[in-house]
Design an enzyme around this catalytic site. Structure first.
Site, PDB file in Angstrom:
ATOM      1  N   ARG A  79       0.848  -1.183   0.000  1.00 45.66           N
ATOM      2  CA  ARG A  79       0.000   0.000   0.000  1.00 45.66           C
ATOM      3  C   ARG A  79       0.890   1.241   0.000  1.00 45.66           C
ATOM      4  O   ARG A  79       1.673   1.446   0.931  1.00 45.66           O
ATOM      5  CB  ARG A  79      -0.936   0.001   1.220  1.00 45.66           C
ATOM      6  CG  ARG A  79      -1.763   1.250   1.290  1.00 45.66           C
ATOM      7  CD  ARG A  79      -2.904   1.205   2.314  1.00 45.66           C
ATOM      8  NE  ARG A  79      -3.535   2.515   2.303  1.00 45.66           N
ATOM      9  CZ  ARG A  79      -3.472   3.407   3.280  1.00 45.66           C
ATOM     10  NH1 ARG A  79      -2.864   3.107   4.419  1.00 45.66           N
ATOM     11  NH2 ARG A  79      -4.024   4.587   3.151  1.00 45.66           N
ATOM     12  N   HIS A 122      -2.757  11.113   0.437  1.00 39.45           N
ATOM     13  CA  HIS A 122      -2.283  10.866   1.802  1.00 39.45           C
ATOM     14  C   HIS A 122      -1.633  12.161   2.286  1.00 39.45           C
ATOM     15  O   HIS A 122      -0.440  12.214   2.566  1.00 39.45           O
ATOM     16  CB  HIS A 122      -1.336   9.663   1.837  1.00 39.45           C
ATOM     17  CG  HIS A 122      -1.199   9.037   3.206  1.00 39.45           C
ATOM     18  ND1 HIS A 122      -1.375   7.690   3.430  1.00 39.45           N
ATOM     19  CD2 HIS A 122      -0.896   9.579   4.409  1.00 39.45           C
ATOM     20  CE1 HIS A 122      -1.184   7.425   4.721  1.00 39.45           C
ATOM     21  NE2 HIS A 122      -0.877   8.561   5.336  1.00 39.45           N
ATOM     22  N   GLU A 167      -7.719   8.603   5.636  1.00 35.74           N
ATOM     23  CA  GLU A 167      -8.075   9.173   6.938  1.00 35.74           C
ATOM     24  C   GLU A 167      -8.673  10.576   6.874  1.00 35.74           C
ATOM     25  O   GLU A 167      -8.044  11.556   7.318  1.00 35.74           O
ATOM     26  CB  GLU A 167      -6.865   9.151   7.873  1.00 35.74           C
ATOM     27  CG  GLU A 167      -6.331   7.746   8.126  1.00 35.74           C
ATOM     28  CD  GLU A 167      -5.312   7.681   9.259  1.00 35.74           C
ATOM     29  OE1 GLU A 167      -4.852   8.737   9.721  1.00 35.74           O
ATOM     30  OE2 GLU A 167      -4.985   6.561   9.683  1.00 35.74           O
ATOM     31  N   ASN A 292      -8.138   1.809   9.197  1.00 37.06           N
ATOM     32  CA  ASN A 292      -6.889   2.057   9.922  1.00 37.06           C
ATOM     33  C   ASN A 292      -7.209   2.078  11.408  1.00 37.06           C
ATOM     34  O   ASN A 292      -8.149   2.757  11.840  1.00 37.06           O
ATOM     35  CB  ASN A 292      -6.283   3.418   9.541  1.00 37.06           C
ATOM     36  CG  ASN A 292      -5.725   3.424   8.131  1.00 37.06           C
ATOM     37  OD1 ASN A 292      -5.787   2.426   7.417  1.00 37.06           O
ATOM     38  ND2 ASN A 292      -5.171   4.560   7.726  1.00 37.06           N
ATOM     39  N   TYR A 294      -5.318   2.090  15.392  1.00 34.13           N
ATOM     40  CA  TYR A 294      -4.118   2.126  16.240  1.00 34.13           C
ATOM     41  C   TYR A 294      -4.413   1.956  17.727  1.00 34.13           C
ATOM     42  O   TYR A 294      -3.690   1.283  18.439  1.00 34.13           O
ATOM     43  CB  TYR A 294      -3.360   3.449  16.038  1.00 34.13           C
ATOM     44  CG  TYR A 294      -2.665   3.487  14.699  1.00 34.13           C
ATOM     45  CD1 TYR A 294      -1.396   2.949  14.526  1.00 34.13           C
ATOM     46  CD2 TYR A 294      -3.307   4.030  13.584  1.00 34.13           C
ATOM     47  CE1 TYR A 294      -0.764   2.949  13.296  1.00 34.13           C
ATOM     48  CE2 TYR A 294      -2.676   4.025  12.337  1.00 34.13           C
ATOM     49  CZ  TYR A 294      -1.407   3.485  12.202  1.00 34.13           C
ATOM     50  OH  TYR A 294      -0.795   3.475  10.982  1.00 34.13           O
ATOM     51  N   GLU A 352      -4.065  -0.042   7.802  1.00 34.25           N
ATOM     52  CA  GLU A 352      -2.947   0.389   8.661  1.00 34.25           C
ATOM     53  C   GLU A 352      -3.171  -0.127  10.065  1.00 34.25           C
ATOM     54  O   GLU A 352      -4.267  -0.034  10.608  1.00 34.25           O
ATOM     55  CB  GLU A 352      -2.840   1.927   8.761  1.00 34.25           C
ATOM     56  CG  GLU A 352      -2.257   2.589   7.563  1.00 34.25           C
ATOM     57  CD  GLU A 352      -2.132   4.112   7.730  1.00 34.25           C
ATOM     58  OE1 GLU A 352      -1.920   4.584   8.870  1.00 34.25           O
ATOM     59  OE2 GLU A 352      -2.275   4.805   6.717  1.00 34.25           O
TER      60      GLU A 352
END
Ligand code: FCB
Length: 448
Positions: A79, A122, A167, A292, A294, A352
């Site tokens: 990616r 991005h 995002e 994504n 985290y 991600e």
């Protein structure tokens, strides 16, 4: 901890790693135009040591070595993002040198058996467009569609997948309300407009790309588990407001053509006039969704502060170098919540997931056992979500390389591969080798 392998996942599940153009390429190489990240970084107080992406990992020249590392680990997919200012230095005029770079890069992936998963945006907005108001200006959405079309006419016959935006929460809220990323605004009106325009750009981009490429089209959203700081009703409501702004705004616009009421309470007065007419464009069908993930954050009510009247409270779990709590359950939770409430059978990819750690090289090697644990815990969470019915088709670790971590500069290391930012030497970490072993196929030897 039991360590999963490729064979614990459905046939065809893709393992990959992710990067982004501004964070690795080096904007001083080739002819790349300026972006709002250059000026944000050049303004005192925004970025640690005022570092920028001018050299980064010099992936611009070292990409063959980097793709070799991916192939040697046995990855199925890569990616990456294409840089708008490299493709169009002034935001509108095509730069053949930039196009040629991505052409070579995509061919390089195909030669190594890596499926190219492209992201169009991005975060590197060309300065010329930032000068005209950036994402607060509706015109930027149309310029994005032009860029999307131009690059896809060149690469769209070979890429395996295209994401419009990475995002949107970071593009809009983090950058226009919290002021932490470029352009560094702290303005609710600009934030509301960016929250809407980034989705409109996505929709206009999809519209343009249908018909000119067969690559499956999607978007990459980030999700952050909004945990109430206590059981008090005010804290439950505070977490629900954050959940609406962060986790529901974008997916509900896309799948339901509506914005959540809890977020509209604060944002509706600032949305651009006629926004309702854009919702059908925004809510066009997707081929896949990127997730994504985290961490989680704890939210408490802050009645003295203006809307959304919340404050973050530190959580008790072990933290990464970013200070982010390690909470794999949140990944499983989001994959299941998305499938159940929004996406049904639509293919999901974990686009991600990763952690920063203060890794150091000793005797030409890096031992990052903590990242190995993190990675396998999140792979296990993904597998549990699949077992419970989520249609997850792949997992991309963030990131292949240590790189420019935005406002944190080069301080925070997320890579499977260590980068010495003075010599630019790459050193695969123990997590790289552990992942290579886990995803090795029977018929090939992983790099041990
Ligand atoms: C995500 C970004 C990515 C990287 C990681 C740590 O929000 O998409 O570029 O910075 O966080």
């Amino acid at each position: 901890m039991t360590r999963l392998s490729r064979f614990d996942f459905p046939e065809g599940f893709l393992f990959g790693a992710a990067t982004a153009a501004y964070q690795i390429e080096g904007t001083s190489f080739g002819t790349c135009g300026p972006s709002h990240w250059d000026s944000f970084a050049a303004t005192p107080g925004n970025v640690v040591r005022a570092e920028d992406g001018s050299t980064a990992c010099d992936h611009y020249h070292r990409w063959p070595e980097d793709l070799d590392l991916m192939a040697a680990a046995g990855f199925d997919a890569y990616r990456f993002s294409t840089s708008w200012p490299r493709v169009m230095p002034d935001g509108v005029t095509v730069n053949p040198e930039g196009m040629d770079f991505y052409d070579r890069l995509v061919d390089g992936m195909l030669e190594r058996g890596l499926r190219p998963f492209q992201t169009l945006y991005h975060w590197d907005l060309p300065s010329a467009l930032a000068d005209r108001g950036g994402w607060a200006n509706r015109d930027t959405c149309h310029r994005f569609a032009d860029y999307a079309e131009a690059i896809t006419r060149r690469l769209g016959d070979r890429v395996a997948s295209i994401a419009t935006i990475n995002e949107p929460w970071c593009v809009a809220w983090l950058s226009h309300f919290l002021g932490a990323h470029a352009p560094g605004l702290r303005d609710i009106r600009a934030a509301a407009r960016a929250m809407h325009h980034i989705l409109l750009a996505h929709g206009l981009g999809l519209e343009r790309l249908r018909g000119i490429t067969k690559a499956p089209l999607g978007i990459v959203l980030n999700f952050d588990h909004a945990t109430p700081a206590s059981d008090a009703p005010e804290d439950l409501a505070a977490a629900a407001r954050q959940d609406a702004i962060f986790n529901r705004w974008f997916i509900e616009a896309i799948t339901r053509q509506a914005y959540p009421a809890e977020a509209m309470l604060g944002l509706a007065p600032h949305l651009p006039e006629g926004w309702q007419e854009d919702m059908a464009t925004i809510g066009q069908p997707l081929d896949w969704l990127g997730v994504n993930y985290y961490t989680r954050h704890l939210h408490a009510a802050a009645p003295e502060a203006p809307w959304p009247s919340t404050r973050e409270v530190p959580g008790p779990l072990p933290k990464t170098q970013m200070g982010w709590e390690i909470y794999p359950e949140g990944l499983k939770g989001f994959l299941l919540r998305l499938s159940r409430d929004y996406t049904g059978d639509l293919p999901l990819y974990v686009t991600e997931n990763g952690m920063a750690n203060a890794d150091t090289v000793e005797d030409n090697a890096v031992t990052d056992a903590i990242r190995e644990d993190f990675l396998f815990a999140h792979l296990a969470a993904t597998r549990e979500a699949i077992a419970a019915g989520a249609n997850v088709r792949g997992f991309f670790y963030w990131s292949l390389l240590d790189n420019y971590e935005w406002a944190e500069g080069y301080d925070k290391r997320f890579g499977l591969v260590h980068v010495d930012f003075a010599s630019l030497k790459r050193t695969p970490k123990s997590s790289y080798h552990a992942l290579a072993r886990a995803i090795a196929r029977n018929d090939r030897e992983a790099d041990r």
